[in-house]
Design an enzyme around this catalytic site. Sequence first.
Site, PDB file in Angstrom:
ATOM      1  N   TYR A   8      17.072 142.532 -33.061  1.00 14.48           N
ATOM      2  CA  TYR A   8      16.408 142.662 -31.757  1.00 14.48           C
ATOM      3  C   TYR A   8      14.891 142.487 -31.910  1.00 14.48           C
ATOM      4  O   TYR A   8      14.364 142.468 -33.016  1.00 14.48           O
ATOM      5  CB  TYR A   8      16.723 144.016 -31.139  1.00 14.48           C
ATOM      6  N   SER A  34       9.875 151.061 -39.908  1.00 12.24           N
ATOM      7  CA  SER A  34      11.093 150.289 -40.092  1.00 12.24           C
ATOM      8  C   SER A  34      11.736 150.012 -38.742  1.00 12.24           C
ATOM      9  O   SER A  34      11.406 150.634 -37.734  1.00 12.24           O
ATOM     10  CB  SER A  34      12.079 151.018 -41.007  1.00 12.24           C
ATOM     11  N   LYS A  35      12.665 149.056 -38.752  1.00  9.42           N
ATOM     12  CA  LYS A  35      13.310 148.655 -37.501  1.00  9.42           C
ATOM     13  C   LYS A  35      14.162 149.770 -36.919  1.00  9.42           C
ATOM     14  O   LYS A  35      14.606 149.697 -35.779  1.00  9.42           O
ATOM     15  CB  LYS A  35      14.172 147.417 -37.733  1.00  9.42           C
ATOM     16  N   ARG A  36      14.417 150.789 -37.714  1.00 10.02           N
ATOM     17  CA  ARG A  36      15.254 151.882 -37.224  1.00 10.02           C
ATOM     18  C   ARG A  36      14.441 153.045 -36.662  1.00 10.02           C
ATOM     19  O   ARG A  36      14.989 153.980 -36.104  1.00 10.02           O
ATOM     20  CB  ARG A  36      16.184 152.382 -38.339  1.00 10.02           C
TER      21      ARG A  36
END
Length: 437
Positions: free
Chosen positions: A16, A213-215
């Site tokens: 995303y 981070s992407k999380r």
Amino acid sequence: MNKPVRTRFAPSPTGYLHVGGARTALFNYLFARKHGGSFILRVEDTDKERNTDEAREAIFQGLSWLGMDWDEGPGKGGDCGPYNQSERQEIYDSYFEKLVAANRVYADDGAYRFRFERKPITMHDLVCGEVTVDYTDESINPDMVVKRSDGTFTFHFVNVVDDIEMGMTHVLRGEDHLMNTPKHLQLFEAFGVEAPAYAHIPLILNMDGSKMSKRDQGAAIAEYATQGYSSEAVFNFLALLGWSPKDESEIFSPDELIEKFTIESINRAPGKFDIEKCGWVNQQHLAKLSAEEFAAAAAPYVAEAGIEVDDKYIAIAGSIQEKVRLLTEVPEMIGFFYNADYPFSDDALAKVQKNEAAAELLNQLAEALEGLGDWAEAKASIGATAKANGAKPGQLMFPTRVALTGAAGGPDLGAILEILGQNESVRRIRRAVAALR
Ligand code: GLU
């Protein structure tokens, strides 16, 4: 004469749209718009294993939501297409032939390596300054693969070919690409083409200094809308991640950001990602809207919560506008206006009951309000009723608020009385008296 500015956002559709990518897109967008240039979207979809259609859509949607309309790219067309790298194989093949003709590539185990010029390469990065990589020693910087044994080309090769073919004048990208750039400059030189100007923008870190981070919370752009942020506020917040204007101000419309943005004012230090600050920026943006605009922005959240609005909705939304950080808070904040049977909060009711005279004071107030000829006097009659009954105005203000809203906090009392009107206000106060007795 300067060439017209051309910048691009070149995402790989493997996930995303996240904050880092959106910020990179934003800086390229702001720079292009500021200079009356073009902002191009190029999809770097050469990694067939990791690309997904959902990711492509999510990136397009995220950019559109943020209001970053691209001038050329998927869905828009343009003179330099196709804008998906997966459709540009012929172009890459022809550029590869140029390297073959110039004797700059050689076969190695089925793949092809690009022969670096064995000399120092210095780049003049617009953010990071002068950076030199010395290619003299082949054992430290071995020749790089440009074409894989399966015939596909590597990132470095296609990235440079496309920046040439698409006429990029400026490349603003994450600092993680800084050390790729000397390799890219070697390719530009081999093709005999002037390289674009590069600006490598700082990383984004979490508040604790760790790499974002992407999380992490707030990483996905798509979540901001569902969480009640306005797109212009997020646009503003993203701009402040690694960039700041000369003056101290921080709240800007997209047009103001276009006007203020310069590469020189990009920070060298990493941007700190502070979701609390994003909430604050959102609140400032919401507060600047007209009551109509604010009501419209909140409407989807209100509808989602099952509230059916009426012609008082704009006034109702306006009464809480300045207190709202996230649009998701609006349904709960205005719920009492639309619920004749709104519950009384236990805490608020208990506080009212601490004063034994409260029920009688409210009863007197209901009488007074019922007999009022001019409803504009409603708020003033709270103080007058208190006084007439030997109490301080404050002793009746709080019970009145709880009676009208069920809660201890909320919009200005005068606004509530005005919106509810005479009959409904009196009814609500009597309902509270009954609950208290
Ligand atoms: N596809 C690369 C990335 O997403 C683009 C790098 C660049 O902007 O040159 O990191």
